[in-house]
Write a protein that holds these residues in place. Sequence first.
Motif, mmCIF file in Angstrom:
data_model
loop_
_atom_site.group_PDB
_atom_site.id
_atom_site.type_symbol
_atom_site.label_atom_id
_atom_site.label_comp_id
_atom_site.label_asym_id
_atom_site.label_seq_id
_atom_site.Cartn_x
_atom_site.Cartn_y
_atom_site.Cartn_z
ATOM 1 N N SER A 1 0.829 -1.212 0.000
ATOM 2 C CA SER A 1 0.000 0.000 0.000
ATOM 3 C C SER A 1 0.857 1.254 0.000
ATOM 4 C CB SER A 1 -0.931 -0.013 1.213
ATOM 5 O OG SER A 1 -1.864 -1.066 1.135
ATOM 6 N N VAL A 2 1.901 1.265 0.817
ATOM 7 C CA VAL A 2 2.786 2.436 0.854
ATOM 8 C C VAL A 2 3.507 2.597 -0.478
ATOM 9 C CG1 VAL A 2 4.839 3.417 1.945
ATOM 10 C CG2 VAL A 2 3.039 2.403 3.355
ATOM 11 N N ALA A 3 3.922 1.479 -1.098
ATOM 12 C CA ALA A 3 4.561 1.564 -2.410
ATOM 13 C C ALA A 3 3.610 2.165 -3.434
ATOM 14 C CB ALA A 3 5.015 0.177 -2.856
ATOM 15 N N GLY A 4 2.332 1.777 -3.364
ATOM 16 C CA GLY A 4 1.344 2.361 -4.261
ATOM 17 C C GLY A 4 1.156 3.844 -4.035
ATOM 18 N N MET A 5 1.160 4.266 -2.779
ATOM 19 C CA MET A 5 1.058 5.687 -2.449
ATOM 20 C C MET A 5 2.246 6.457 -3.012
ATOM 21 S SD MET A 5 -0.165 5.071 1.503
ATOM 22 C CE MET A 5 0.089 6.750 2.090
ATOM 23 N N MET A 6 3.440 5.867 -2.845
ATOM 24 C CA MET A 6 4.652 6.560 -3.298
ATOM 25 C C MET A 6 4.731 6.612 -4.818
ATOM 26 S SD MET A 6 7.539 5.262 -0.566
ATOM 27 C CE MET A 6 7.557 5.943 1.110
ATOM 28 N N ALA A 7 4.154 5.610 -5.480
ATOM 29 C CA ALA A 7 4.151 5.629 -6.941
ATOM 30 C C ALA A 7 3.209 6.694 -7.483
ATOM 31 C CB ALA A 7 3.745 4.253 -7.474
ATOM 32 N N ARG A 8 2.222 7.045 -6.702
ATOM 33 C CA ARG A 8 1.212 7.997 -7.174
ATOM 34 C C ARG A 8 1.512 9.436 -6.760
ATOM 35 N NH1 ARG A 8 -4.927 8.233 -5.103
ATOM 36 N NH2 ARG A 8 -5.541 10.080 -6.245
ATOM 37 N N PHE A 9 2.033 9.614 -5.554
ATOM 38 C CA PHE A 9 2.284 10.949 -5.014
ATOM 39 C C PHE A 9 3.779 11.206 -4.866
ATOM 40 C CE2 PHE A 9 -1.896 9.833 -3.097
ATOM 41 C CZ PHE A 9 -2.652 10.883 -3.595
ATOM 42 N N GLU A 10 4.154 12.468 -4.896
ATOM 43 C CA GLU A 10 5.497 12.870 -4.494
ATOM 44 C C GLU A 10 5.497 12.980 -2.981
ATOM 45 O OE1 GLU A 10 7.453 16.110 -6.318
ATOM 46 O OE2 GLU A 10 6.723 15.639 -8.330
ATOM 47 N N VAL A 11 5.947 11.917 -2.338
ATOM 48 C CA VAL A 11 5.857 11.806 -0.891
ATOM 49 C C VAL A 11 7.002 12.558 -0.243
ATOM 50 C CG1 VAL A 11 6.000 10.194 1.031
ATOM 51 C CG2 VAL A 11 4.564 9.658 -0.940
ATOM 52 N N GLY A 12 6.638 13.362 0.758
ATOM 53 C CA GLY A 12 7.638 14.108 1.503
ATOM 54 C C GLY A 12 7.794 13.562 2.910
ATOM 55 N N GLU A 13 7.738 14.430 3.883
ATOM 56 C CA GLU A 13 7.958 14.067 5.276
ATOM 57 C C GLU A 13 6.904 13.077 5.768
ATOM 58 O OE1 GLU A 13 8.065 16.338 9.652
ATOM 59 O OE2 GLU A 13 7.479 17.411 7.825
ATOM 60 N N GLU A 14 7.364 12.088 6.559
ATOM 61 C CA GLU A 14 6.418 11.177 7.198
ATOM 62 C C GLU A 14 5.744 11.890 8.363
ATOM 63 O OE1 GLU A 14 6.326 6.939 9.621
ATOM 64 O OE2 GLU A 14 7.972 7.326 8.217
ATOM 65 N N LEU A 15 4.425 11.698 8.495
ATOM 66 C CA LEU A 15 3.635 12.397 9.502
ATOM 67 C C LEU A 15 2.848 11.404 10.344
ATOM 68 C CD1 LEU A 15 2.140 15.122 7.118
ATOM 69 C CD2 LEU A 15 4.085 15.417 8.679
ATOM 70 N N THR A 16 2.508 11.805 11.557
ATOM 71 C CA THR A 16 1.622 10.992 12.382
ATOM 72 C C THR A 16 0.175 11.188 11.926
ATOM 73 O OG1 THR A 16 1.335 12.741 14.028
ATOM 74 C CG2 THR A 16 3.152 11.174 14.374
#
Length: 308
Positions: free
Chosen positions: A195-210
Amino acid sequence: MTVRVRGLIAASFIAALTACTTTQPVNVAHISASASPVSSLQNLSRIAIAQNFKLTNQSLATPVNADQAGIAPVDPILKRHERDLHQNRREEFGAAHASSLDTSPAARISASIDLPAGWTTADGEIMFHPASGMRCPASINLEELSRNYVLRKVINFDTKERDVGCNYQSGDGVAITLFASFWPDMTLDQSVAGSVAGMMARFEVGEELTVMTAALTADATAEPGDASIIEGMEKPIAGGFDIGDRNGVRYKTSLWLVKTEGWHVKARATYPLEDQTSEIIAAILFTSTHFDVRKKNLAEPIISGAEV
């Protein structure tokens, strides 16, 4: 129900939801008639919503590596979860249209949602998936805050009707999506990694947040036996990421995921970084879905490989 919210989290949530008076009820379409401990959400005030859940902050405990988890970097099914269902269509449902979204009972019942095979309706306003136990209200209204979350799409990702989801949109560019997937042989770590890989493939992911998580307590019961179900609820994995500006607004995309009785229950939400209300609504919907799926499958489990 006597669930307590403590400390700064309680203060910040109450501040977010009590900018106006708190004497009027919040109109939230119910999750189910009687099966869920949050079945009467439509009658709760904003303060009552805060008091009905124990809210905590959570983040992904360790960096998620899809290869180490033994899953392809972007599993095709998990990629479909992102591509085909979790969309925040700000261009289609822009802020200018927020007040015009009709969420009256008549509009909800007549909404143009094509229910796939394996789905039915309950009480005229709930889209119900009997195999998993997942329930998707036709809309969620917080009228005092002018916040409407409308069910836009229900989908099956497989022919056995064991990988399903429903997507909500708001008038101001928020997407909240629920999934229930019967993958008994997949570990929770693999599901999170994909799921996280799918998120990263779709968005330009920056800082991890709570992100906020909403936990039920053992005395938050609707029916006899609910307390034991709640006491045994599995701990979810949850976290979010800064995905930068969209139309001049800073956005966040978040994930909640748990495995219960062979089912992977997931919530995805994409919303403005400062929109704490939408984050908490997503957390509440996730927790309710987790409870409903767990309760149904403890009573009526699906045997792996058998037809539904």
